[in-house]
Design an enzyme around this catalytic site. Structure first.
Site, PDB file in Angstrom:
ATOM      1  N   GLU A  84     -10.641  -4.026   8.656  1.00 50.31           N
ATOM      2  CA  GLU A  84      -9.473  -3.782   8.502  1.00 50.31           C
ATOM      3  C   GLU A  84      -8.295  -3.953   7.707  1.00 50.31           C
ATOM      4  O   GLU A  84      -7.531  -3.085   6.414  1.00 50.31           O
ATOM      5  CB  GLU A  84      -8.734  -3.193  10.304  1.00 50.31           C
ATOM      6  CG  GLU A  84      -7.697  -3.124  10.791  1.00 50.31           C
ATOM      7  CD  GLU A  84      -7.589  -1.453   9.933  1.00 50.31           C
ATOM      8  OE1 GLU A  84      -9.134  -0.544   9.789  1.00 50.31           O
ATOM      9  OE2 GLU A  84      -6.754  -0.928   9.521  1.00 50.31           O
ATOM     10  N   GLU A 119       0.652  -1.109  -0.325  1.00 46.73           N
ATOM     11  CA  GLU A 119      -0.267  -0.280  -0.019  1.00 46.73           C
ATOM     12  C   GLU A 119       0.943   1.360  -0.102  1.00 46.73           C
ATOM     13  O   GLU A 119       0.601   2.269   0.372  1.00 46.73           O
ATOM     14  CB  GLU A 119      -0.873   0.279   1.375  1.00 46.73           C
ATOM     15  CG  GLU A 119      -2.281  -1.477   1.304  1.00 46.73           C
ATOM     16  CD  GLU A 119      -2.850  -1.519   2.255  1.00 46.73           C
ATOM     17  OE1 GLU A 119      -3.020  -0.639   2.792  1.00 46.73           O
ATOM     18  OE2 GLU A 119      -4.362  -1.616   1.589  1.00 46.73           O
ATOM     19  N   GLY A 161      -7.546 -18.383  -4.471  1.00 50.11           N
ATOM     20  CA  GLY A 161      -8.813 -18.277  -3.942  1.00 50.11           C
ATOM     21  C   GLY A 161      -8.788 -17.834  -2.474  1.00 50.11           C
ATOM     22  O   GLY A 161      -9.427 -17.864  -2.215  1.00 50.11           O
ATOM     23  N   ASN A 195      -6.457   1.355  -6.289  1.00 47.62           N
ATOM     24  CA  ASN A 195      -6.264  -0.643  -6.194  1.00 47.62           C
ATOM     25  C   ASN A 195      -7.062  -1.394  -7.157  1.00 47.62           C
ATOM     26  O   ASN A 195      -8.434  -2.043  -6.008  1.00 47.62           O
ATOM     27  CB  ASN A 195      -6.215  -1.022  -4.832  1.00 47.62           C
ATOM     28  CG  ASN A 195      -5.431  -2.725  -4.462  1.00 47.62           C
ATOM     29  OD1 ASN A 195      -5.651  -2.739  -6.080  1.00 47.62           O
ATOM     30  ND2 ASN A 195      -5.757  -2.787  -3.322  1.00 47.62           N
ATOM     31  N   GLU A 207     -20.755   6.108  -1.875  1.00 46.07           N
ATOM     32  CA  GLU A 207     -20.466   7.276  -2.718  1.00 46.07           C
ATOM     33  C   GLU A 207     -19.850   8.620  -1.789  1.00 46.07           C
ATOM     34  O   GLU A 207     -19.461   9.431  -2.209  1.00 46.07           O
ATOM     35  CB  GLU A 207     -20.380   7.013  -3.884  1.00 46.07           C
ATOM     36  CG  GLU A 207     -21.570   6.567  -4.465  1.00 46.07           C
ATOM     37  CD  GLU A 207     -21.684   6.527  -5.959  1.00 46.07           C
ATOM     38  OE1 GLU A 207     -20.386   7.414  -6.770  1.00 46.07           O
ATOM     39  OE2 GLU A 207     -22.048   6.139  -6.017  1.00 46.07           O
ATOM     40  N   VAL A 250      -2.864 -10.796   1.237  1.00 48.27           N
ATOM     41  CA  VAL A 250      -2.260 -12.572   0.505  1.00 48.27           C
ATOM     42  C   VAL A 250      -1.261 -12.192  -0.451  1.00 48.27           C
ATOM     43  O   VAL A 250      -0.897 -11.098  -0.900  1.00 48.27           O
ATOM     44  CB  VAL A 250      -3.807 -13.044  -0.495  1.00 48.27           C
ATOM     45  CG1 VAL A 250      -2.490 -14.563  -0.923  1.00 48.27           C
ATOM     46  CG2 VAL A 250      -4.558 -13.099   0.070  1.00 48.27           C
ATOM     47  N   GLY A 303      -4.655 -15.252  -7.087  1.00 50.30           N
ATOM     48  CA  GLY A 303      -5.190 -15.708  -7.929  1.00 50.30           C
ATOM     49  C   GLY A 303      -5.697 -17.749  -7.561  1.00 50.30           C
ATOM     50  O   GLY A 303      -6.012 -18.098  -8.563  1.00 50.30           O
ATOM     51  N   TYR A 363     -14.383  -7.128  -5.569  1.00 46.25           N
ATOM     52  CA  TYR A 363     -15.071  -6.549  -4.369  1.00 46.25           C
ATOM     53  C   TYR A 363     -16.486  -6.684  -4.738  1.00 46.25           C
ATOM     54  O   TYR A 363     -17.458  -7.071  -4.812  1.00 46.25           O
ATOM     55  CB  TYR A 363     -14.888  -5.526  -3.512  1.00 46.25           C
ATOM     56  CG  TYR A 363     -13.443  -5.460  -2.825  1.00 46.25           C
ATOM     57  CD1 TYR A 363     -12.804  -7.208  -2.032  1.00 46.25           C
ATOM     58  CD2 TYR A 363     -13.010  -3.951  -2.845  1.00 46.25           C
ATOM     59  CE1 TYR A 363     -12.484  -6.854  -1.234  1.00 46.25           C
ATOM     60  CE2 TYR A 363     -11.309  -4.498  -1.424  1.00 46.25           C
ATOM     61  CZ  TYR A 363     -11.295  -5.586  -1.253  1.00 46.25           C
ATOM     62  OH  TYR A 363     -10.400  -5.633  -0.462  1.00 46.25           O
ATOM     63  N   GLY A 409      -7.843 -15.120  -0.895  1.00 46.57           N
ATOM     64  CA  GLY A 409      -8.418 -13.620  -0.767  1.00 46.57           C
ATOM     65  C   GLY A 409     -10.142 -13.867  -0.594  1.00 46.57           C
ATOM     66  O   GLY A 409     -10.502 -13.180   0.772  1.00 46.57           O
TER      67      GLY A 409
END
Lengths: 160, 160
Positions: free
Chosen positions: B84, B27, B96, B125, B141, B88, B94, B132, B98
């Protein structure tokens, strides 16, 4: 007029529910309040509550409330405070009750060793945004809030 | 490869701290991790922890984690879950893990009577945002995240 801040207590439950409804009305979400008096008792006034409230009073009369819980930062390795709600009755605004409530929450944060108070504000609520910025709060503009709820949550949880 | 999800336990503390650092690196906030092993023990593994973690394993090897706590909605009068962190390891992506971690958190939510899982994602991201959205999560939003922290918080709390 002097504002005093005190922790909410069990007899305040009906008052809190009324404030919650008034806040939803202000936020144009009147129909989204599902909380009952029993819910308030079972959460804010549980044996070990995980959510808390402060009440603001002017001349001995309650005029607003703040509800908060402890969030967590893995980067800091410590809890912070998340301010869920801050509300002052329309006729009492401008006399410092909102400021006193937010300061009350900030003092809980410092007393508990927290370094952050987080919250969210509606993007059209410019008076609130101006107020928050005047205190030194900053928009966390790179972070977008996402939510999975209701049937989508149930469906996702139920898949194997 | 089959992914299994289990609650984090005390011996996982060093692993969690390593994952937390790796997530901060991803991040672009490597220097913002202040958490120590003692912090992890005192919060995630306290007697009555107010923050929790799940570990994902592939072939018996830990490859990621999710950290969550209970937030609260005054409108619903009930607790929800705030996610929070979700991480992974790059080499395990890739497969699964996550998805399995997020589903594990969703299952805790349903088991605890929560109707919402909330979190935040960095606006750049896009892989995470796409993931998501594919699950039915929605960007909230109209809500802007604000934060008062550090010296600004201390100064504000200290004023009379």
């Amino acid at each position: 007029m002097t504002v005093t801040i005190r922790p909410a207590e069990r007899p305040d439950a009906p008052l809190l529910l009324d404030f919650i409804q008034q806040l939803a009305d202000y936020e144009k979400a009147s129909d989204q309040v599902e909380a009952t008096l029993a819910d308030i008792h079972q959460t804010l006034f549980a044996d070990r509550p995980q959510v808390h409230a402060l009440i603001a009073e002017q001349a001995g009369k309650p005029v607003g409330f703040a509800a908060y819980f402890f969030n967590y930062s893995t980067w800091l390795g410590r809890h912070g405070i998340y301010l869920e709600d801050l509300f002052v009755e329309p006729q009492a605004r401008g006399a410092g009750a909102g400021l006193a409530l937010l300061r009350g929450v900030a003092r809980v944060a410092i007393a508990k060793g927290c370094r952050r108070v987080d919250w969210q504000v509606l993007d059209w609520n410019q008076p609130a945004i101006d107020f928050y910025r005047s205190l030194g709060a900053r928009h966390q503009e790179t972070w977008l809030p996402y939510r999975l709820e209701g049937e989508a949550l149930e469906r996702f949880a139920g898949e194997s």
